[in-house]
Design a protein around this motif. Structure first.
Motif, PDB file in Angstrom:
ATOM      1  N   ILE A  64     -36.209  17.901  36.498  1.00 20.74           N
ATOM      2  CA  ILE A  64     -35.434  18.766  35.977  1.00 20.74           C
ATOM      3  C   ILE A  64     -35.302  17.960  34.393  1.00 20.74           C
ATOM      4  N   VAL A  65     -35.543  18.742  33.458  1.00 16.71           N
ATOM      5  CA  VAL A  65     -35.166  18.106  32.065  1.00 16.71           C
ATOM      6  C   VAL A  65     -33.950  18.484  31.543  1.00 16.71           C
ATOM      7  N   LEU A  66     -33.068  17.654  31.242  1.00 19.66           N
ATOM      8  CA  LEU A  66     -31.826  18.126  30.431  1.00 19.66           C
ATOM      9  C   LEU A  66     -32.269  18.017  29.075  1.00 19.66           C
ATOM     10  N   SER A  67     -32.387  19.304  28.516  1.00 18.32           N
ATOM     11  CA  SER A  67     -32.746  19.623  27.270  1.00 18.32           C
ATOM     12  C   SER A  67     -31.363  19.720  26.255  1.00 18.32           C
ATOM     13  N   GLY A  68     -31.454  18.753  25.507  1.00 18.65           N
ATOM     14  CA  GLY A  68     -30.186  18.787  24.423  1.00 18.65           C
ATOM     15  C   GLY A  68     -30.661  19.116  23.119  1.00 18.65           C
ATOM     16  N   LYS A  69     -29.667  18.932  22.222  1.00 16.29           N
ATOM     17  CA  LYS A  69     -29.966  19.321  20.624  1.00 16.29           C
ATOM     18  C   LYS A  69     -31.078  18.597  19.926  1.00 16.29           C
ATOM     19  N   THR A  70     -31.224  17.362  20.455  1.00 11.10           N
ATOM     20  CA  THR A  70     -32.145  16.230  19.819  1.00 11.10           C
ATOM     21  C   THR A  70     -33.592  15.940  20.446  1.00 11.10           C
ATOM     22  N   MET A  71     -33.867  16.897  21.329  1.00  8.88           N
ATOM     23  CA  MET A  71     -35.278  16.753  21.906  1.00  8.88           C
ATOM     24  C   MET A  71     -36.278  16.424  21.125  1.00  8.88           C
ATOM     25  N   ALA A  72     -36.347  16.974  19.888  1.00  6.16           N
ATOM     26  CA  ALA A  72     -37.657  16.800  19.013  1.00  6.16           C
ATOM     27  C   ALA A  72     -37.913  15.481  18.886  1.00  6.16           C
ATOM     28  N   SER A  73     -37.052  14.373  19.009  1.00  2.00           N
ATOM     29  CA  SER A  73     -37.384  13.172  18.893  1.00  2.00           C
ATOM     30  C   SER A  73     -37.397  12.220  20.221  1.00  2.00           C
ATOM     31  N   ALA A  74     -37.405  13.078  21.324  1.00  2.00           N
ATOM     32  CA  ALA A  74     -37.145  12.257  22.637  1.00  2.00           C
ATOM     33  C   ALA A  74     -38.804  12.325  23.099  1.00  2.00           C
ATOM     34  N   THR A  75     -39.535  11.203  22.800  1.00  2.00           N
ATOM     35  CA  THR A  75     -40.984  11.207  23.198  1.00  2.00           C
ATOM     36  C   THR A  75     -41.120  10.718  24.603  1.00  2.00           C
ATOM     37  N   GLY A  76     -40.215   9.985  24.944  1.00  2.00           N
ATOM     38  CA  GLY A  76     -40.303   9.720  26.568  1.00  2.00           C
ATOM     39  C   GLY A  76     -39.968  10.760  27.593  1.00  2.00           C
ATOM     40  N   VAL A  77     -39.327  11.735  27.047  1.00  2.00           N
ATOM     41  CA  VAL A  77     -39.122  12.905  27.563  1.00  2.00           C
ATOM     42  C   VAL A  77     -40.634  13.831  27.752  1.00  2.00           C
ATOM     43  N   ALA A  99     -26.950  22.724  23.418  1.00  2.00           N
ATOM     44  CA  ALA A  99     -28.517  23.417  23.186  1.00  2.00           C
ATOM     45  C   ALA A  99     -28.526  24.699  23.599  1.00  2.00           C
ATOM     46  N   ASN A 100     -29.637  25.517  23.263  1.00  2.00           N
ATOM     47  CA  ASN A 100     -29.561  26.875  23.776  1.00  2.00           C
ATOM     48  C   ASN A 100     -30.913  27.455  23.392  1.00  2.00           C
ATOM     49  N   THR A 101     -31.228  28.761  23.581  1.00  2.00           N
ATOM     50  CA  THR A 101     -32.552  29.349  23.507  1.00  2.00           C
ATOM     51  C   THR A 101     -33.140  29.072  22.029  1.00  2.00           C
ATOM     52  N   THR A 102     -32.335  28.744  21.043  1.00  2.00           N
ATOM     53  CA  THR A 102     -32.887  28.503  19.770  1.00  2.00           C
ATOM     54  C   THR A 102     -33.403  27.066  19.357  1.00  2.00           C
ATOM     55  N   SER A 103     -32.831  26.125  20.368  1.00  2.00           N
ATOM     56  CA  SER A 103     -33.038  24.618  20.434  1.00  2.00           C
ATOM     57  C   SER A 103     -34.321  24.184  20.290  1.00  2.00           C
ATOM     58  N   ASN A 104     -34.820  23.098  19.770  1.00  2.00           N
ATOM     59  CA  ASN A 104     -36.350  22.682  20.071  1.00  2.00           C
ATOM     60  C   ASN A 104     -36.362  22.174  21.351  1.00  2.00           C
ATOM     61  N   LEU A 105     -37.559  22.267  22.059  1.00  2.00           N
ATOM     62  CA  LEU A 105     -37.863  21.866  23.541  1.00  2.00           C
ATOM     63  C   LEU A 105     -38.641  20.726  23.383  1.00  2.00           C
ATOM     64  N   PRO A 106     -38.692  19.770  24.262  1.00  2.00           N
ATOM     65  CA  PRO A 106     -39.624  18.750  24.318  1.00  2.00           C
ATOM     66  C   PRO A 106     -41.051  19.443  24.686  1.00  2.00           C
ATOM     67  N   THR A 107     -42.078  18.694  23.980  1.00  2.00           N
ATOM     68  CA  THR A 107     -43.476  18.916  24.136  1.00  2.00           C
ATOM     69  C   THR A 107     -43.843  19.259  25.826  1.00  2.00           C
ATOM     70  N   GLY A 108     -44.251  20.415  26.144  1.00  2.00           N
ATOM     71  CA  GLY A 108     -44.534  20.337  27.700  1.00  2.00           C
ATOM     72  C   GLY A 108     -43.648  21.454  28.316  1.00  2.00           C
ATOM     73  N   LEU A 109     -42.192  21.537  27.670  1.00  2.00           N
ATOM     74  CA  LEU A 109     -41.273  22.170  28.477  1.00  2.00           C
ATOM     75  C   LEU A 109     -41.556  23.816  28.136  1.00  2.00           C
ATOM     76  N   GLN A 110     -41.459  24.580  29.093  1.00  2.00           N
ATOM     77  CA  GLN A 110     -41.792  25.895  28.584  1.00  2.00           C
ATOM     78  C   GLN A 110     -40.370  26.599  28.480  1.00  2.00           C
TER      79      GLN A 110
END
Length: 136
Positions: A64-77, A99-110
């Motif tokens: 389960i990925v807790l996707s916050g507003k700063t996910m673009a910088s979370a390389t570990g995620v 975060a919401n549907t317009t926020s950046n998601l980490p790479t690989g999270l759909q």
């Protein structure tokens, strides 16, 4: 539902409080499921982290990925998502910290597998994930 083992992936630098709240609320007797939190509890050296986290993810039913507003910088995620997919562990995300549907998601999270923090929806998604990937 059987109690799934979930690895909780989150931005350690920005969303640790959200992770603590999420896991804590999942233990509420009114919540329709239980999460066994197998995520790392502290920062560690990169090489040690990758080995330990990969093994923990492999022992889990879902990530389960807790996707916050700063996910673009979370390389570990992003690495944790890749590890889960490589091991056929189903992945979904939960928007946290504004975060919401317009926020950046980490790479690989759909985007279509990332939902609002509503326990009924999370429970339904966990039920679905328990029929996918290595849980089939």
């Amino acid at each position: 539902m059987a109690d799934p083992r979930a690895f909780i992936s989150f931005d350690f630098d920005h969303d640790e409080t959200q992770k603590v709240l999420f896991v804590g609320q999942s233990k509420n007797s009114n919540t329709p499921f239980t999460i066994e939190d197998w995520s790392a509890k502290s920062a560690m050296p990169q090489s040690e982290w990758e080995d330990i986290v990969k093994k923990k993810i492999n022992k889990c039913n879902i990530l389960i990925v807790l996707s916050g507003k700063t996910m673009a910088s979370a390389t570990g995620v992003a690495k944790e998502i890749t590890m889960a997919k490589d091991q056929n562990v189903p992945v979904f995300g939960v928007y946290v910290d504004g975060a919401n549907t317009t926020s950046n998601l980490p790479t690989g999270l759909q985007r279509n597998k990332t939902i609002a923090w509503k326990w009924a929806d999370i429970s339904n998604t966990i039920d679905q994930m328990m029929t996918e990937g290595k849980n089939k």
